[in-house]
Design a protein around this motif. Structure first.
Motif, mmCIF file in Angstrom:
data_model
loop_
_atom_site.group_PDB
_atom_site.id
_atom_site.type_symbol
_atom_site.label_atom_id
_atom_site.label_comp_id
_atom_site.label_asym_id
_atom_site.label_seq_id
_atom_site.Cartn_x
_atom_site.Cartn_y
_atom_site.Cartn_z
ATOM 1 N N ALA A 72 25.269 6.136 18.990
ATOM 2 C CA ALA A 72 25.136 5.331 17.770
ATOM 3 C C ALA A 72 24.657 6.189 16.605
ATOM 4 N N THR A 91 29.920 7.724 13.747
ATOM 5 C CA THR A 91 29.891 6.450 14.465
ATOM 6 C C THR A 91 28.965 5.486 13.726
ATOM 7 N N GLY A 95 27.653 2.569 17.819
ATOM 8 C CA GLY A 95 28.322 3.696 18.451
ATOM 9 C C GLY A 95 29.835 3.569 18.427
#
Lengths: 311, 333
Positions: A72, A91, A95
């Motif tokens: 993430a 990201t 994530g």
């Protein structure tokens, strides 16, 4: 028009042949490129948009909704994490791969753009042609309705419609089509009024053609070139409207990726910690709207002879 | 002998103009009534029982007295035609109802928020139109030169990048590059005039970018048309200085369609101000609307849509009327 080669009456045909349809369309593309280089560049962007949207599963390294908390809020990089495909555009907080979401966002933009353009055409034609054709009270009331709708700023009208309908992909298409049909009906009404003075309409009436026949067979076909021009110039506006609507949280509902939606509350909550979440969708949006605008402008210049002098 | 300019029915231009304004004002009435109808019917169109929804959100309970009180306040006990007549007559007297949550009158809420929105709107119109006209004129005079290409490309870029993206970039990019972000804490003019101007400036500039690009493109096109007219050639031929031809002869005549578009852009700017107010945290009418929608405070939503609609209608009327001053050739019919 005769498209087949004329019979040469037993004499062997000469080497010269009319170019086939494919060669002719290539010629058209080349001459368009020569006359309108920027427009052709825009056209290339449009082709790219269509290719990316349709081929999204091929272009996107990840599924657009694939969560992976382990990665993430990672920045863009070319380095692979644990042997997986690198996250080229970083990201997000779940994530999810931003690049893949931008690729799938192209799908959302293109589908909305095409659907709205197609769906809005029929009510726009009905409203515009009927208003001009019947005139009198019909015209008066239909035009007051158009006035009213246009008095409400487009974004506020769209939000109001979305509040009433509730968030969904189809409702976004409906809201945008409604607004576009109303705006376009005004232009179509103006052109229809012009066409009504033409002799062939009078002739059709004299031969006893019904109202419906005059509208469908004589007026509508003559409005098609104008419709194409209007669509090509409005397409970018539709994409922008969808993005603005999604940005404010009244557009395509999450988790479906939409460029506007990626810049919305979610993206902005992390704008200092993870600015890359905003950069890729903004760039995608700007490039596509730029390309569509350039292409639409060039197409209008080529298709609408009245504006040709203004180049 | 002097013949005053006459019209077909014998009136002078002045009386004809007054008639035109009268007719347009009368023409606004059905549009206004239709807008009022749409605003009233908005509540009915929202799916599901909105009273249930609101009660659940407000108290979490569903007791009968609270329910009846809320229905009463929304006027839902009456059938639609009666509600329409009531809302219209109240609206005409300047009463748009009260907020469901704070009980403050909607007109007061809108008036309190209007100033910031108007300031941003006016400032962006000023910035956008002046810069747009200047750049457009330069671009037309240098048609097909490198400067023309650069200016046109920049303007298309200005149209292509959406307002919300520019607004977000203005906040985010300085934070990334220099580690500081523009302050997003709104202060009123009376509290701190200078800080207020700084806060207002940023959203106004962001809004002005799109407007400027639109105006630039239109000015360029109409300028090119005007520059091909015979009287421009005449002016050149009799030796009028280039600058004077461009500014006194051409630009003045190229302004007419630009004014139309400025009028049309008012509606567009209001839509855009919803976005910049949301990004820059400006307490304007746009944010009032957004927060009212998420709070399900429908009297405010109705009031804002109505006020903005009327504002746009009046602006359009003013734009049409202003043609007479700009272009005496225009006949009102």
């Amino acid at each position: 028009m005769v498209t087949e080669p004329l019979s040469t009456g037993g004499v062997a045909p000469v080497a010269f042949r009319e170019p086939g349809p494919i060669a002719r369309s290539w010629d058209a593309v080349f001459s368009f490129t020569r006359r309108k280089p920027l427009g052709a560049f825009g056209g290339a962007i449009v082709v790219l948009l269509v290719a990316v949207a349709i081929g999204a599963p091929v272009f996107a390294p990840y599924a657009p909704l694939e969560n992976n908390q382990a990665v993430a809020l990672k920045g863009p990089s070319l380095a692979s994490i644990d042997g997986t495909f690198p996250h080229l555009a970083g990201t997000d907080q779940f994530g999810r791969d931003v690049f893949s979401r931008v690729v799938y966002g192209a799908q959302t933009s293109l589908y909305i753009g095409v659907l709205v353009t197609v769906v809005s055409t029929i009510p726009a034609l009905a409203l515009g042609v009927a208003s001009a054709f019947f005139g009198g009270w019909v015209d008066y009331f239909l035009q007051r309705f158009v006035d009213t709708v246009q008095a409400v700023p487009y974004l506020i009208l769209l939000i109001a419609i979305m509040v009433v309908l509730g968030p969904s992909f189809i409702n976004v298409v409906f809201a945008l089509s409604f607004r576009r049909a109303v705006t376009e009906s005004r232009v179509l009404r103006g052109s229809t009024l012009g066409l009504m003075n033409q002799t062939y309409i009078e002739a059709a009436r004299a031969t006893g053609a019904t109202n419906g026949r005059i509208m469908l067979r004589h007026l509508v076909p003559n409005l098609v070139p104008l419709l194409i021009v209007l669509s090509s110039t409005a397409f970018a506006g539709v994409i922008l409207s969808e993005a603005s609507l999604s940005f404010l949280g009244y557009g395509v509902p999450p988790p479906r990726p939409s460029w506007g939606g990626m810049l919305a509350a979610d993206g902005r909550a992390f704008m200092y910690a993870a600015p890359w979440m905003l950069i890729a969708p903004t760039l995608a949006l700007a490039i596509v709207v730029f390309g569509v605008n350039m292409f639409g402008d060039a197409l209008r210049d080529v298709l609408d002879p009245r504006l040709r002098g203004a180049r | 002998m002097y013949y005053p300019p006459t019209t077909g029915d014998g009136g002078t231009t002045g009386s004809r103009m007054a008639k035109y304004i009268m007719r347009r004002l009368v023409g606004l009435i059905p549009t206004l009534l239709l807008l009022l109808f749409l605003v009233v019917v908005l509540i009915d169109l929202i799916p599901g029982d909105i009273v249930d929804l609101m009660l659940a959100e407000r108290t979490g309970s569903n007791d009968e007295t609270a329910r009846a009180a809320l229905e009463e306040q929304l006027g839902l006990t009456q059938p639609l035609p009666i509600r329409y007549v009531e809302y219209t007559s109240r609206a005409l007297r300047g009463d748009l109802g009260a907020s469901l949550w704070t009980q403050r009158p909607v007109t007061e809420l809108i008036a309190g928020r209007a100033w910031a929105s108007i300031e941003i709107g006016l400032l962006s119109i000023l910035l956008g139109s002046v810069s747009g006209v200047m750049i457009g004129a330069v671009s037309a005079v240098r048609q097909d030169g490198w400067l023309d290409y650069v200016l046109r490309s920049v303007s298309i870029l200005g149209i292509s990048v959406p307002t919300f993206a520019i607004a977000t970039a203005v906040v985010v990019l300085p934070a990334i590059w220099w580690g500081t972000a523009p302050s997003l804490r709104y202060v009123g003019f009376s509290e701190a005039p200078w800080a207020h101007i700084k806060i207002i400036m940023l959203p106004a500039v962001v809004l002005a970018i799109g407007l400027s690009a639109t105006v630039m493109r239109l000015t360029r096109t109409t300028m090119l048309e005007v520059l091909r007219q015979d009287y421009i050639r005449t002016a050149h031929a009799k030796g009028v200085a280039e600058q004077s031809v461009v500014f006194r002869h051409a630009l003045k005549n190229a302004m007419i369609p630009v004014v139309t578009v400025l009028g049309l852009q008012v509606a567009f700017l209001i839509g855009g101000s919803v976005i910049v107010e949301s990004v820059f945290a400006i307490p304007g009418v746009g944010r009032l609307l957004l927060s009212a929608i998420s709070n399900r405070d429908y009297p405010i939503v109705q009031g804002v849509v109505l006020v903005i609609g009327v504002f746009v209608m009046v602006t359009n009327l003013l734009v049409d009327v202003s043609y007479a001053w700009l272009d005496p050739r225009i006949r009102y019919s």
